[in-house]
Design an enzyme around this catalytic site. Sequence first.
Site, PDB file in Angstrom:
ATOM      1  N   HIS A  43      12.790  -9.104 -26.055  1.00 23.33           N
ATOM      2  CA  HIS A  43      13.250 -10.164 -26.977  1.00 23.33           C
ATOM      3  C   HIS A  43      13.929  -9.585 -28.219  1.00 23.33           C
ATOM      4  O   HIS A  43      14.073 -10.291 -29.220  1.00 23.33           O
ATOM      5  CB  HIS A  43      12.082 -11.087 -27.356  1.00 23.33           C
ATOM      6  CG  HIS A  43      11.627 -11.959 -26.206  1.00 23.33           C
ATOM      7  ND1 HIS A  43      10.448 -12.662 -26.218  1.00 23.33           N
ATOM      8  CD2 HIS A  43      12.225 -12.239 -25.007  1.00 23.33           C
ATOM      9  CE1 HIS A  43      10.327 -13.344 -25.078  1.00 23.33           C
ATOM     10  NE2 HIS A  43      11.384 -13.094 -24.332  1.00 23.33           N
ATOM     11  N   GLN A  57       7.469  -8.205 -25.439  1.00 25.53           N
ATOM     12  CA  GLN A  57       8.215  -9.366 -25.947  1.00 25.53           C
ATOM     13  C   GLN A  57       8.304  -9.288 -27.465  1.00 25.53           C
ATOM     14  O   GLN A  57       8.962 -10.096 -28.093  1.00 25.53           O
ATOM     15  CB  GLN A  57       7.504 -10.659 -25.555  1.00 25.53           C
ATOM     16  CG  GLN A  57       7.378 -10.863 -24.062  1.00 25.53           C
ATOM     17  CD  GLN A  57       6.379 -11.966 -23.730  1.00 25.53           C
ATOM     18  OE1 GLN A  57       6.727 -13.128 -23.625  1.00 25.53           O
ATOM     19  NE2 GLN A  57       5.130 -11.590 -23.568  1.00 25.53           N
TER      20      GLN A  57
HETATM   21  C1  BJW Z   1      -4.757 -11.680 -28.478  1.00 22.90           C
HETATM   22  C2  BJW Z   1      -5.202 -11.186 -29.718  1.00 22.90           C
HETATM   23  C3  BJW Z   1      -5.838  -9.924 -29.725  1.00 22.90           C
HETATM   24  C4  BJW Z   1      -4.282 -13.094 -30.069  1.00 22.90           C
HETATM   25  N1  BJW Z   1      -5.984  -9.261 -28.560  1.00 22.90           N
HETATM   26  N2  BJW Z   1      -4.930 -11.005 -27.346  1.00 22.90           N
HETATM   27  C5  BJW Z   1      10.886 -25.586 -19.583  1.00 22.90           C
HETATM   28  C6  BJW Z   1      10.271 -24.930 -18.510  1.00 22.90           C
HETATM   29  C7  BJW Z   1      10.506 -23.568 -18.288  1.00 22.90           C
HETATM   30  C8  BJW Z   1      11.348 -22.841 -19.102  1.00 22.90           C
HETATM   31  C9  BJW Z   1      11.940 -23.499 -20.149  1.00 22.90           C
HETATM   32  C10 BJW Z   1      11.728 -24.842 -20.382  1.00 22.90           C
HETATM   33  N3  BJW Z   1      12.427 -25.201 -21.494  1.00 22.90           N
HETATM   34  C11 BJW Z   1      13.060 -24.104 -21.961  1.00 22.90           C
HETATM   35  C12 BJW Z   1      12.789 -23.069 -21.155  1.00 22.90           C
HETATM   36  C13 BJW Z   1      13.257 -21.678 -21.314  1.00 22.90           C
HETATM   37  C14 BJW Z   1      12.563 -20.983 -22.475  1.00 22.90           C
HETATM   38  C15 BJW Z   1      11.065 -21.073 -22.268  1.00 22.90           C
HETATM   39  O1  BJW Z   1      10.462 -20.271 -21.565  1.00 22.90           O
HETATM   40  N4  BJW Z   1      10.393 -22.021 -22.892  1.00 22.90           N
HETATM   41  C16 BJW Z   1       8.956 -22.217 -22.699  1.00 22.90           C
HETATM   42  C17 BJW Z   1       8.271 -22.173 -24.066  1.00 22.90           C
HETATM   43  C18 BJW Z   1       8.732 -23.490 -21.960  1.00 22.90           C
HETATM   44  N5  BJW Z   1      13.018 -19.600 -22.439  1.00 22.90           N
HETATM   45  C19 BJW Z   1      14.149 -19.247 -23.004  1.00 22.90           C
HETATM   46  O2  BJW Z   1      14.854 -20.013 -23.623  1.00 22.90           O
HETATM   47  C20 BJW Z   1      14.546 -17.799 -22.791  1.00 22.90           C
HETATM   48  N6  BJW Z   1      15.857 -17.724 -22.323  1.00 22.90           N
HETATM   49  C21 BJW Z   1      16.237 -18.262 -21.159  1.00 22.90           C
HETATM   50  O3  BJW Z   1      15.478 -18.841 -20.412  1.00 22.90           O
HETATM   51  O4  BJW Z   1      17.565 -18.092 -20.906  1.00 22.90           O
HETATM   52  C22 BJW Z   1      18.172 -18.752 -19.794  1.00 22.90           C
HETATM   53  C23 BJW Z   1      19.613 -18.373 -19.916  1.00 22.90           C
HETATM   54  C24 BJW Z   1      20.160 -17.533 -18.978  1.00 22.90           C
HETATM   55  C25 BJW Z   1      21.495 -17.160 -19.092  1.00 22.90           C
HETATM   56  C26 BJW Z   1      22.242 -17.645 -20.163  1.00 22.90           C
HETATM   57  C27 BJW Z   1      21.683 -18.482 -21.111  1.00 22.90           C
HETATM   58  C28 BJW Z   1      20.345 -18.838 -20.977  1.00 22.90           C
HETATM   59  C29 BJW Z   1      14.500 -17.043 -24.116  1.00 22.90           C
HETATM   60  C30 BJW Z   1      13.136 -17.022 -24.707  1.00 22.90           C
HETATM   61  C31 BJW Z   1      13.187 -16.324 -26.052  1.00 22.90           C
HETATM   62  C32 BJW Z   1      11.845 -16.412 -26.768  1.00 22.90           C
HETATM   63  N7  BJW Z   1      12.030 -16.067 -28.118  1.00 22.90           N
HETATM   64  C33 BJW Z   1      10.868 -15.898 -28.967  1.00 22.90           C
HETATM   65  C34 BJW Z   1      11.361 -15.574 -30.375  1.00 22.90           C
HETATM   66  C35 BJW Z   1      11.887 -14.125 -30.405  1.00 22.90           C
HETATM   67  C36 BJW Z   1      12.468 -13.757 -31.730  1.00 22.90           C
HETATM   68  C37 BJW Z   1      11.467 -13.852 -32.835  1.00 22.90           C
HETATM   69  O5  BJW Z   1      10.442 -13.134 -32.834  1.00 22.90           O
HETATM   70  O6  BJW Z   1      11.713 -14.639 -33.712  1.00 22.90           O
HETATM   71  O7  BJW Z   1      10.033 -14.846 -28.475  1.00 22.90           O
HETATM   72  S1  BJW Z   1       9.760 -17.322 -28.945  1.00 22.90           S
HETATM   73  C38 BJW Z   1       8.278 -16.379 -29.030  1.00 22.90           C
HETATM   74  O8  BJW Z   1       7.520 -16.548 -27.791  1.00 22.90           O
HETATM   75  C39 BJW Z   1       8.722 -14.904 -29.079  1.00 22.90           C
HETATM   76  C40 BJW Z   1       7.697 -14.253 -28.194  1.00 22.90           C
HETATM   77  O9  BJW Z   1       8.187 -13.017 -27.730  1.00 22.90           O
HETATM   78  C41 BJW Z   1       7.504 -15.289 -27.105  1.00 22.90           C
HETATM   79  C42 BJW Z   1       6.204 -15.140 -26.366  1.00 22.90           C
HETATM   80  O10 BJW Z   1       5.117 -15.314 -27.221  1.00 22.90           O
HETATM   81  P1  BJW Z   1       3.818 -14.390 -27.035  1.00 22.90           P
HETATM   82  O11 BJW Z   1       4.156 -12.995 -27.300  1.00 22.90           O
HETATM   83  O12 BJW Z   1       3.182 -14.698 -25.744  1.00 22.90           O
HETATM   84  O13 BJW Z   1       2.919 -14.876 -28.272  1.00 22.90           O
HETATM   85  P2  BJW Z   1       1.960 -16.134 -28.385  1.00 22.90           P
HETATM   86  O14 BJW Z   1       1.739 -16.393 -29.814  1.00 22.90           O
HETATM   87  O15 BJW Z   1       2.454 -17.272 -27.567  1.00 22.90           O
HETATM   88  O16 BJW Z   1       0.606 -15.668 -27.691  1.00 22.90           O
HETATM   89  C43 BJW Z   1      -0.238 -14.709 -28.287  1.00 22.90           C
HETATM   90  C44 BJW Z   1      -1.374 -14.422 -27.319  1.00 22.90           C
HETATM   91  O17 BJW Z   1      -2.132 -13.350 -27.838  1.00 22.90           O
HETATM   92  C45 BJW Z   1      -2.324 -15.597 -27.121  1.00 22.90           C
HETATM   93  O18 BJW Z   1      -2.568 -15.765 -25.729  1.00 22.90           O
HETATM   94  C46 BJW Z   1      -3.605 -15.160 -27.834  1.00 22.90           C
HETATM   95  O19 BJW Z   1      -4.784 -15.672 -27.213  1.00 22.90           O
HETATM   96  C47 BJW Z   1      -3.503 -13.657 -27.715  1.00 22.90           C
HETATM   97  N8  BJW Z   1      -4.189 -12.859 -28.735  1.00 22.90           N
HETATM   98  N9  BJW Z   1      -4.905 -12.077 -30.688  1.00 22.90           N
HETATM   99  C48 BJW Z   1      -5.527  -9.822 -27.401  1.00 22.90           C
HETATM  100  N10 BJW Z   1      -6.303  -9.365 -30.852  1.00 22.90           N
END
Ligand code: BJW
Length: 259
Positions: free
Chosen positions: A127, A109
């Site tokens: 992403h 991601q």
């Molecule tokens: C360690 C560590 C170490 C720390 N060792 N571990 C309600 C319910 C369900 C879904 C939705 C909803 N409302 C909206 C939605 C949909 C939405 C969504 O899922 N939202 C949820 C938040 C609820 N999703 C979307 O909008 C997606 N699109 C979509 O659904 O499209 C539908 C569609 C279809 C067709 C046409 C049109 C639409 C798109 C999602 C895009 C996410 N974008 C981002 C930004 C990317 C660009 C950028 O970088 O700026 O992506 S948001 C951000 O979150 C980024 C990441 O890739 C993503 C995930 O985060 P990640 O990688 O998990 O990081 P963290 O910080 O959350 O976690 C870090 C972890 O590491 C932690 O657990 C720590 O403990 C751990 N850690 N150090 C091991 N050393």
Amino acid sequence: MMEESGGPNAGDLARVADVLRGAHAVVALTGAGISAESGVPTFRGAEGLWRTYRAEDLATPDAFRRDPRLVWEWYLWRRSRIAAARPNPGHLALARFETRLRQFTLLTQNVDGLHRQAGSRDPIELHGNIWRGRCTASGCVISRPPVADELMAATSGAPSDLPRCACGAVLRPDVVWFGEGLDPEKVDRAVAAVRRSKVMLVIGTSAIVYPVAAFPALARHGGATIVEINVADTPLTGDADVVLRGASGELLPALERLL
Ligand code: BJW
């Protein structure tokens, strides 16, 4: 501290190494946590970007329509943080898994490009990639437009100074914002790999952002063993077959040593 053979995860590490050795297809899914030890900020948690910045203002198509300059400035600031970062032992171990394990697919991601820098040949960047720009008119993608020029352009005042494509249209960061669909070709490849996987390593992700957050359940449905590697609990933890609690930069090299 290094994860030693007699450390708290020792039994589970050995078990995971056994399953990996026997598996015909392995998928690793990474999130921001794997790059945390390289100094790249995560999104959630105490030091996460979303503690300081609002996703609604910076990571949605509406935010870009409202204030493209603000969005570009944020992405260029993040690029400068990432430019100073290097792959850590977790990225490097995963790159070597590619040659050590059968049918290994890396899904990420992350937009930071550190997996490629570490030597992973074909990570599926679900992403997008922060180093690319995408034309808002034609959709064409531009690899590594010069950062310094963009920085000056983005901070010099006039709207016409936003980063632009050769056709004249404004470029946007080639990343997936909230409310946007992921690239269907990448999702298809990822889902195919997830479905055939026998082991799925879920590393450093809070596992809450869809559709990627649904991948572990899909793998599990197909009979895969789910291994979570994280410093903290996530919504996935209770459903994982094995939980390796700790930093991926320590646990992944420790796992590799057992393969
Ligand atoms: C360690 C560590 C170490 C720390 N060792 N571990 C309600 C319910 C369900 C879904 C939705 C909803 N409302 C909206 C939605 C949909 C939405 C969504 O899922 N939202 C949820 C938040 C609820 N999703 C979307 O909008 C997606 N699109 C979509 O659904 O499209 C539908 C569609 C279809 C067709 C046409 C049109 C639409 C798109 C999602 C895009 C996410 N974008 C981002 C930004 C990317 C660009 C950028 O970088 O700026 O992506 S948001 C951000 O979150 C980024 C990441 O890739 C993503 C995930 O985060 P990640 O990688 O998990 O990081 P963290 O910080 O959350 O976690 C870090 C972890 O590491 C932690 O657990 C720590 O403990 C751990 N850690 N150090 C091991 N050393």
